[in-house]
Design a protein around this motif. Structure first.
Motif, PDB file in Angstrom:
ATOM      1  N   VAL A  41     -46.367 -68.173  54.376  1.00 29.55           N
ATOM      2  CA  VAL A  41     -45.601 -67.016  54.873  1.00 29.55           C
ATOM      3  C   VAL A  41     -45.637 -65.851  53.893  1.00 29.55           C
ATOM      4  O   VAL A  41     -44.883 -64.894  54.057  1.00 29.55           O
ATOM      5  CB  VAL A  41     -44.139 -67.428  55.136  1.00 29.55           C
ATOM      6  N   SER A  42     -46.498 -65.899  52.879  1.00 28.97           N
ATOM      7  CA  SER A  42     -46.461 -64.867  51.834  1.00 28.97           C
ATOM      8  C   SER A  42     -46.848 -63.492  52.345  1.00 28.97           C
ATOM      9  O   SER A  42     -46.475 -62.485  51.741  1.00 28.97           O
ATOM     10  CB  SER A  42     -47.371 -65.264  50.677  1.00 28.97           C
ATOM     11  N   MET A  43     -47.610 -63.412  53.468  1.00 29.46           N
ATOM     12  CA  MET A  43     -48.052 -62.114  53.975  1.00 29.46           C
ATOM     13  C   MET A  43     -47.414 -61.776  55.325  1.00 29.46           C
ATOM     14  O   MET A  43     -47.909 -60.904  56.044  1.00 29.46           O
ATOM     15  CB  MET A  43     -49.576 -62.089  54.090  1.00 29.46           C
ATOM     16  N   MET A  79     -55.101 -64.108  49.124  1.00 30.00           N
ATOM     17  CA  MET A  79     -55.209 -62.777  49.721  1.00 30.00           C
ATOM     18  C   MET A  79     -53.819 -62.151  49.743  1.00 30.00           C
ATOM     19  O   MET A  79     -52.951 -62.562  50.512  1.00 30.00           O
ATOM     20  CB  MET A  79     -55.781 -62.852  51.131  1.00 30.00           C
ATOM     21  N   HIS A  80     -53.593 -61.177  48.858  1.00 28.83           N
ATOM     22  CA  HIS A  80     -52.326 -60.458  48.771  1.00 28.83           C
ATOM     23  C   HIS A  80     -52.609 -58.965  48.670  1.00 28.83           C
ATOM     24  O   HIS A  80     -53.769 -58.536  48.717  1.00 28.83           O
ATOM     25  CB  HIS A  80     -51.505 -60.944  47.574  1.00 28.83           C
ATOM     26  N   ARG A  81     -51.574 -58.184  48.469  1.00 28.63           N
ATOM     27  CA  ARG A  81     -51.711 -56.731  48.396  1.00 28.63           C
ATOM     28  C   ARG A  81     -51.676 -56.272  46.946  1.00 28.63           C
ATOM     29  O   ARG A  81     -50.914 -56.810  46.125  1.00 28.63           O
ATOM     30  CB  ARG A  81     -50.590 -56.057  49.183  1.00 28.63           C
ATOM     31  N   ILE A  82     -52.518 -55.283  46.605  1.00 28.88           N
ATOM     32  CA  ILE A  82     -52.525 -54.696  45.263  1.00 28.88           C
ATOM     33  C   ILE A  82     -51.301 -53.798  45.132  1.00 28.88           C
ATOM     34  O   ILE A  82     -51.115 -52.863  45.920  1.00 28.88           O
ATOM     35  CB  ILE A  82     -53.812 -53.903  45.014  1.00 28.88           C
ATOM     36  N   VAL A  83     -50.455 -54.078  44.126  1.00 26.99           N
ATOM     37  CA  VAL A  83     -49.226 -53.297  43.943  1.00 26.99           C
ATOM     38  C   VAL A  83     -49.248 -52.478  42.662  1.00 26.99           C
ATOM     39  O   VAL A  83     -48.411 -51.579  42.493  1.00 26.99           O
ATOM     40  CB  VAL A  83     -47.994 -54.224  43.944  1.00 26.99           C
ATOM     41  N   ALA A  84     -50.173 -52.770  41.747  1.00 21.01           N
ATOM     42  CA  ALA A  84     -50.245 -52.004  40.499  1.00 21.01           C
ATOM     43  C   ALA A  84     -51.598 -52.258  39.853  1.00 21.01           C
ATOM     44  O   ALA A  84     -52.321 -53.196  40.215  1.00 21.01           O
ATOM     45  CB  ALA A  84     -49.113 -52.396  39.544  1.00 21.01           C
ATOM     46  N   VAL A  85     -51.937 -51.369  38.907  1.00 24.72           N
ATOM     47  CA  VAL A  85     -53.173 -51.493  38.131  1.00 24.72           C
ATOM     48  C   VAL A  85     -52.808 -51.422  36.660  1.00 24.72           C
ATOM     49  O   VAL A  85     -52.150 -50.472  36.220  1.00 24.72           O
ATOM     50  CB  VAL A  85     -54.186 -50.389  38.486  1.00 24.72           C
ATOM     51  N   ASN A  97     -43.246 -61.841  49.447  1.00 25.62           N
ATOM     52  CA  ASN A  97     -42.805 -62.436  48.180  1.00 25.62           C
ATOM     53  C   ASN A  97     -42.002 -61.425  47.376  1.00 25.62           C
ATOM     54  O   ASN A  97     -42.261 -60.214  47.454  1.00 25.62           O
ATOM     55  CB  ASN A  97     -44.002 -62.906  47.351  1.00 25.62           C
ATOM     56  N   ASP A  98     -41.080 -61.929  46.580  1.00 25.32           N
ATOM     57  CA  ASP A  98     -40.320 -61.055  45.678  1.00 25.32           C
ATOM     58  C   ASP A  98     -40.736 -61.258  44.223  1.00 25.32           C
ATOM     59  O   ASP A  98     -40.001 -60.898  43.321  1.00 25.32           O
ATOM     60  CB  ASP A  98     -38.815 -61.282  45.845  1.00 25.32           C
ATOM     61  N   TRP A  99     -41.915 -61.853  44.017  1.00 26.13           N
ATOM     62  CA  TRP A  99     -42.450 -62.026  42.666  1.00 26.13           C
ATOM     63  C   TRP A  99     -43.926 -61.646  42.665  1.00 26.13           C
ATOM     64  O   TRP A  99     -44.591 -61.609  43.695  1.00 26.13           O
ATOM     65  CB  TRP A  99     -42.274 -63.472  42.188  1.00 26.13           C
ATOM     66  N   LEU A 100     -44.441 -61.365  41.482  1.00 29.02           N
ATOM     67  CA  LEU A 100     -45.834 -60.961  41.315  1.00 29.02           C
ATOM     68  C   LEU A 100     -46.710 -62.189  41.095  1.00 29.02           C
ATOM     69  O   LEU A 100     -46.254 -63.209  40.574  1.00 29.02           O
ATOM     70  CB  LEU A 100     -45.980 -59.998  40.130  1.00 29.02           C
ATOM     71  N   ASP A 101     -47.977 -62.070  41.487  1.00 23.27           N
ATOM     72  CA  ASP A 101     -48.928 -63.151  41.211  1.00 23.27           C
ATOM     73  C   ASP A 101     -49.168 -63.254  39.713  1.00 23.27           C
ATOM     74  O   ASP A 101     -49.184 -62.243  38.994  1.00 23.27           O
ATOM     75  CB  ASP A 101     -50.254 -62.882  41.926  1.00 23.27           C
TER      76      ASP A 101
END
Length: 557
Positions: A41-43, A79-85, A97-101
């Motif tokens: 359910v992560s996406m 497969m997740h979304r890019i949130v920062a670089v 999700n409420d946490w980062l990979d």
């Protein structure tokens, strides 16, 4: 539609097929397209379990893109979304999700961005690659060809069936007519066959049919073998168990300019004139996918050491039990006691021992199980305070959060895969490839066999096609000094093989002549009655009524 239009249409269709194949060829087979079936359910709500995501490589990746990468931590594709670089690395997070990979892949490690989404397409793909689907396709192919072999061309229905199918009809009777002599009509020639391919083309088509048939048998055997194998296998995988520690310290101090609040907090220098005691704490957490149990305790040991190698214990805290995978231990640090021990050491050696420091070392007695496999927590780096005559100075911020990893070997049920050209091919993809190869090989075998078929009832044509590599068509034959008529065509082929020569072929009025020249001797075999040279017999001459015979009568006197 003329020939030019058909050629243009065929070229356009072929170009579209090649473009689609290039665009969607899977990365597992050397292409650049990655297919991911979503789980969990992560996406959500954008993706649900069983959806198929089609990903293509991109020239650049930006924040907000949905992309996939291989996670070393989870040992699977994520497969997740890019949130920062962060520099040249990307930070990912699931939409739900409420946490980062934990992984931070680079652009070269990304498999691609989302190109198309097929709702529940992953389930459809899994169904196609399932053993039952492959068995159904194989049964259908063999069933079709089995029926084709059992069906005999030209076979008519039994008469009794036809009689039952037609109603009874009373035929009218006619008076008998006198018998008339009719001339024999010529036998009608066989209907002309469609324009056939050339002899070399048909011979090559036969070779292609044989090779494609062998490939079809190999694909069918491979498909049966793949059907017999289970879809999953047990694999020993390294499951990392992550240890996370956090140091903190606090204590009362004299209120003043140095400590306005009258307290020392984590990160502050500890001035020994203003601080009499300090409490150091350490929180330890164990985390891993599939973590079953964590037991044990954690305590802190304090010691003082100098640069000349001398050390002495200061204190030891009470063990703190692990609760829900976390334990927090603490101990009292006495700066005055530490300074006194260092002073005694200097007095005993009659010199200054050099710089001194206080070490806060976590002692871990922690065990647990991951997916039924036991592990023991490893050691973590201590917290070190530098001592001088004025203060205890804390280390850099990174030293307050030591981490560690313990690798645990666990048995995991994974999809069975095979190594093909350096690529791990899942069993589902292998079954699908076996079906595709089998279908293509059967089609090629059927088409090539149809092209290379001999003319019906034409032994000369069959001999010419079978031996097309040695056949040389000629417009005329000039025999040598001696001519040998061999018994059959196989004998002529053996002669050609013995002398390593060509078989000359001439279609003449007397039939199909095949000959082999060996110096002054000509070996020859003639097919006298073939479909090519057969002509209807000439009509018989018309039957004429015989003239009446006059017989002289005897003269009577």
């Amino acid at each position: 539609m003329n020939a030019a239009t058909r050629a243009a249409s065929t070229s356009a269709i072929a170009a579209l097929v090649l473009a689609a194949a290039w665009l969607f060829w899977p990365a597992q087979l050397g292409g650049s397209t990655t297919y991911v079936t979503t789980h969990g359910v992560s996406m959500e709500p954008g993706f649900s379990t069983g959806d198929l995501a089609v990903l293509r490589p991109a020239d650049s990746y930006e924040v907000g893109d949905v992309a996939a990468y291989y996670s070393e931590t989870l040992d699977t594709v994520v497969m997740h979304r890019i949130v920062a670089v962060e520099g040249d690395r990307f930070v990912f997070q699931g939409d739900n999700n409420d946490w980062l990979d934990q992984d931070r892949p680079t652009a070269d490690e990304l498999l691609g961005t989302l190109f198309r989404q097929v709702p529940q397409g992953g389930k459809v793909l899994a169904a196609i690659a399932s053993p039952w689907s492959l068995a159904l396709v194989l049964a259908g192919i063999f069933g079709v060809f089995g029926n084709h072999r059992r069906k005999r061309p030209g076979r008519k229905a039994p008469r009794h069936r036809a009689a039952r199918a037609l109603p009874a009809v009373a035929l009218p009777s006619f008076p008998s007519l006198p018998s008339l002599a009719r001339p024999s009509l010529p036998r009608p020639a066989s209907p002309a066959l469609p324009a056939s391919f050339s002899m070399p083309t048909r011979a090559q088509a036969r070779q292609v049919a044989v090779g494609a048939g062998a490939v079809a048998l190999l694909a069918a055997g491979s498909g049966v073998l793949l059907l017999g194998l289970p879809s999953t296998e047990t694999e020993a995988r390294s499951q990392p168990v992550t240890q996370q520690g956090t140091f903190t310290y606090a204590g009362p101090a004299e209120v003043g300019t140095t400590y306005p609040t009258g307290a020392v907090t984590t990160g502050d220098p500890v001035y020994t004139k203003l601080v009499d005691a300090l409490t150091v704490s350490f929180a330890h957490t164990v985390d891993a996918p599939g973590l079953d149990t964590v037991d044990g305790s954690v305590r802190l040991d304090l010691s003082v050491a100098t640069s000349d190698g001398w050390s002495a214990p200061l204190a030891s805290g009470r063990p703190a039990p692990v609760v829900d995978g976390t334990a927090t231990a603490s101990a009292e640090l006495d700066p005055t006691l530490a300074a006194a021990l260092v002073g005694r050491h200097n007095a005993e050696i009659g010199a200054t021992a050099g710089s001194a420091s206080i070490l806060v070392t976590p002692v871990l007695d922690v065990t647990g199980t991951v997916q039924g496999e036991q592990f023991t927590a490893g050691e973590l780096a201590p917290l070190t305070f530098a001592m001088d005559t004025v203060a205890l100075r804390p280390p850099s911020e990174g030293s307050f959060a030591p981490t560690g990893t313990v690798a645990v070997s666990v048995d995991t049920e994974v999809a069975r895969s095979f190594g093909l050209l350096g690529v791990d091919l899942p069993i589902g993809a292998a079954r699908l490839i076996a079906v595709i190869v089998l279908v293509l090989a059967v089609v090629v075998t059927a088409v090539a066999g149809w092209i290379g078929r001999p003319r019906a009832g034409d032994a000369a044509d069959e001999f010419a096609v079978r031996n097309a590599g040695r056949i040389l068509p000629v417009t005329g034959l000039s025999a040598g000094r001696s001519v040998v008529d061999v018994a059959d065509a196989r004998a002529l082929r053996r002669v050609a093989e013995r002398v390593d020569g060509l078989v000359l072929h001439h279609a003449g009025p007397d039939g199909q002549v095949f000959a082999v020249q060996d110096n002054e001797t000509t070996y020859r075999f003639v097919f006298p009655d073939t479909a090519i040279t057969r002509t209807p017999p000439p009509p018989p001459p018309p039957v004429r009524a015989a003239a009446p015979m006059t017989v002289p009568l005897p003269r009577v006197a």
